[in-house]
Write a protein that holds these residues in place. Structure first.
Motif, short mmCIF file in Angstrom:
data_model
loop_
_atom_site.label_atom_id
_atom_site.label_comp_id
_atom_site.label_asym_id
_atom_site.label_seq_id
_atom_site.Cartn_x
_atom_site.Cartn_y
_atom_site.Cartn_z
N ARG A 39 0.85 -1.19 0.06
CA ARG A 39 0.05 0.15 -0.07
C ARG A 39 0.96 1.17 0.10
O ARG A 39 0.44 2.24 0.37
N ASP A 43 -3.81 4.24 -0.89
CA ASP A 43 -4.26 4.24 0.63
C ASP A 43 -5.61 3.48 0.53
O ASP A 43 -6.65 4.37 -0.23
N LYS A 45 -9.27 4.29 2.60
CA LYS A 45 -10.01 5.54 3.42
C LYS A 45 -11.52 5.22 3.55
O LYS A 45 -12.17 4.97 2.51
N GLU A 46 -11.93 5.28 4.93
CA GLU A 46 -13.08 5.25 5.25
C GLU A 46 -13.65 6.77 4.83
O GLU A 46 -12.83 7.66 5.19
N GLU A 74 -5.53 14.29 1.72
CA GLU A 74 -4.70 13.15 1.30
C GLU A 74 -4.42 13.08 -0.29
O GLU A 74 -3.40 12.59 -0.77
N ASP A 92 -12.39 0.52 5.59
CA ASP A 92 -11.95 1.26 7.00
C ASP A 92 -10.41 0.72 7.27
O ASP A 92 -9.90 -0.41 6.34
N ASP A 93 -9.76 0.99 8.20
CA ASP A 93 -8.57 0.60 8.52
C ASP A 93 -8.43 -0.98 8.73
O ASP A 93 -7.19 -1.45 8.58
N SER A 94 -9.27 -1.26 8.92
CA SER A 94 -9.29 -2.96 9.32
C SER A 94 -9.46 -3.86 7.89
O SER A 94 -9.56 -4.97 8.05
N ASP A 156 3.29 3.53 4.34
CA ASP A 156 2.14 3.47 4.09
C ASP A 156 1.51 4.72 4.71
O ASP A 156 0.34 4.72 5.15
N HIS A 157 2.24 5.82 4.82
CA HIS A 157 1.89 6.97 5.39
C HIS A 157 2.40 8.34 4.93
O HIS A 157 3.19 8.24 4.19
#
Length: 596
Positions: A39, A43, A45-46, A74, A92-94, A156-157
């Motif tokens: 990733r 990215d 994104k929720e 972003e 989401d992140d999960s 990934d940030h």
């Protein structure tokens, strides 16, 4: 010296990026969360604003301002990242697929309004849920987010990056921008006065944080001092003493007349110092006239100061710096006219017919420096601002043409403002439309011609028919007080009746608030009762239609039905042939050319 062309690189980068997106979507379909290294350019994104207080997922909406603000942070990060990147909205992140109902065109346009980047958007289905994939291409210049920060992707940030580091990486990857090239100069070669001037510009641009730094930090934040202590070519040009005058200002009384102020020798000053000196002199030449608004007396300069600055900056940023000639600036006192001529012709496909619609930076690093100094906002916005400011004061739009040399000449013709026009433009609602150059151009055109067709609007806006139609629809939704600014009539568009009443009745002082001010400036010529014998309105209508009715003529000129019939009858038989119907539907056709 040619600049690099990133088009081929972008096509290849987009294909690689799409392949990564496909792999990640396949992983989500199978219920697996992609690993961090997968990733780096993509990215998840929720959609912001979709959770209630208990963490439950709320139903999706087609329009969600919170999601725009989230993505506006972003998208610049991906644009600053080598190779660009993609954002998958609705996860989401999960790795749980939540989906999104956001409207594609609305989202794309709102992001563009916030950060001047319009990402490509694709809709994809994963586990029965609709996702949006935003593809963001790598930019030629660093892009700031809404908080004026530059960030790019590391792992990934998204993390902050210094302007100097951004340009160093850009130069290593993409080729040569001579203004980003490293030089043998260091901070020891910088003129102290140039740093003082830079801080003043930053403070006036509300960037106190950058202004209140050490000299080394300041130049680093501006992107002209590399981590190894070397200045870029843009830094040398802007901050080191110049051996010659770079901006030559002359003041005349009239064209070809007497020289009131000869050029000042500015050699020994850095470019930013010379710019500040010329701006100061122009501010003295550009005297103010007093406009009376009710009981208030408001000083208004002959040419809007922001238009003056934009004309200078466009000349500095877009000129050919490989040529030694100075930028020549001429002020004509009697006519209140400013001319800025910069060496080098148009570049990057820009021409006098596309200055409103095309964006190109001959030297991206230099363009970015002036943006970092808060002297310009976004690439290419300077021309838009000049148009908008000049029109809002009742002046003609800037004339930007290529002349022999080659050189590009920008001409601003000012004078006393037209108070009814100023008042009307200040009343535009929503207020954001006061900054919309499309509204300003459409308004200007309709002050000089009775109507706009789709083709004539496209020519005025320097765009295609689809974009012109969108601009006209926006103008029809724009309001003045409780009335619309523009309204459709048959297959054309014209100023609303409320606007004509407002312009005729608006009262100012200095004899500029009445309808006489409009006559003196050549505005609304088609609405003059004593000029209805002029064939201009008839010929304009018949150029786009096969017939004209007395109702058409009455609507366009503001005459009564009886007056319109009489006026059209006067053009028979020299210009018109009368049809068979009578009353408001009585129509006329043009006399065949041979008969005429």
């Amino acid at each position: 010296m040619s600049l690099f062309d990133t088009h081929g690189d972008l096509v290849e980068a987009r294909a690689r990026l799409r392949s990564q997106v496909d792999e990640i979507l396949a992983a989500l379909e199978s219920g697996r969360l992609p690993r961090p290294h997968e990733r780096e350019q993509v990215d998840l994104k929720e959609e912001a604003g979709r959770r209630d207080r208990r963490g439950g997922v709320l139903p999706g909406e087609r329009q969600n301002p919170q999601a725009v603000e989230q993505l506006a942070r972003e998208v610049p990060c991906m644009a600053n990242t080598p190779g660009g990147g993609a954002l998958i909205v609705g996860v989401d992140d999960s790795g749980r697929v939540l989906g999104t109902e956001l409207d594609v065109e609305w989202l794309r346009h709102r992001i563009f309004e916030r950060v001047d980047i319009a990402p490509a958007v694709e809709q994809r289905l994963v586990r029965g849920e609709r996702l949006l994939v935003l593809y963001v291409a790598e930019t030629r210049e660093p892009v700031e987010d809404p908080e004026n920060k530059i960030r790019w992707r590391v792992g990934d940030h998204c993390v902050p990056v210094d302007r100097s580091e951004w340009w160093l990486r850009r130069q290593e990857r993409a080729g040569l921008d001579v203004m980003a090239a490293v030089t043998g100069r260091t901070i020891a070669d910088v003129a102290p006065g140039a740093l003082v001037t830079a801080r003043r510009y930053l403070i006036s641009g509300n960037d106190d944080e950058t202004a209140d730094t050490t000299d080394t930090e300041l130049l680093g934040r501006l992107g002209v001092l590399r981590p190894d202590g070397a200045l870029t070519q843009a830094g040398v040009l802007a901050f080191c003493p110049a051996p010659r005058t770079l901006i030559e200002l002359t003041r005349f009384d009239v064209p070809g007349g007497d020289v009131l102020n000869p050029p000042t020798d500015l050699s020994g000053l850095a470019l930013v110092e010379q710019l500040a000196a010329v701006e100061s002199d122009l501010l003295a030449f550009n005297v103010a006239t007093t406009v009376h608004r009710g009981f208030a007396e408001i000083p208004v300069r002959q040419i809007p100061p922001r238009s003056v600055r934009e004309a200078l900056l466009n000349g500095l940023v877009h000129r050919d710096w490989m040529r030694p000639d100075p930028i020549t600036v001429i002020w004509f006192d009697h006519d209140h006219v400013l001319e800025v001529e910069s060496p080098g012709g148009f570049a990057g496909g820009v021409s006098q017919d596309t200055v409103l619609s095309r964006r190109y930076a001959r030297y991206p690093a230099l363009s970015d420096l002036f943006r970092a100094l808060r002297l310009v906002e976004k690439q290419g916005v300077g021309v838009d601002r000049m148009y908008r400011e000049m029109i809002s004061f009742g002046h003609r739009p800037p004339r930007i043409v290529e002349v022999a040399g080659p050189a590009v000449r920008t001409r601003l013709a000012g004078g006393a403002p037209v108070v009814p026009v100023m008042s009307l433009m200040e009343s535009v609602q929503p207020a954001a439309r006061r900054r919309d150059v499309r509204i300003a151009v459409i308004f200007y055109e309709l002050l000089h011609r009775p109507f706009l067709t789709l083709d004539s609007a496209a020519r005025a806006l320097q765009t295609d028919a689809d974009d012109a139609r969108s601009a006209l629809e926006t103008a029809c939704a724009t309001r003045i007080d409780d009335d619309v600014l523009v309204e459709p009539y048959k297959d054309v568009w014209m100023l609303s009746a409320a606007v004509f009443r407002r312009l005729d009745n608006d009262q100012g002082t200095n004899d500029q608030g009445t309808a006489g001010a409009l006559i003196g400036r050549g505005l609304l010529p088609y609405r003059r009762p004593n000029q209805t014998n002029s064939p201009d309105v008839v010929q304009a209508w018949l150029a786009a239609h096969d017939r004209i009715t007395s109702g058409d003529y009455a609507t366009l000129t503001g005459l009564t039905q009886t007056g319109a019939n009489r006026a059209l009858d006067r053009f028979v038989p020299d210009l018109l042939v009368r049809g068979s119907t009578t009353g408001r539907n009585a129509h006329y056709i043009a006399v065949p050319t041979r008969s005429r």
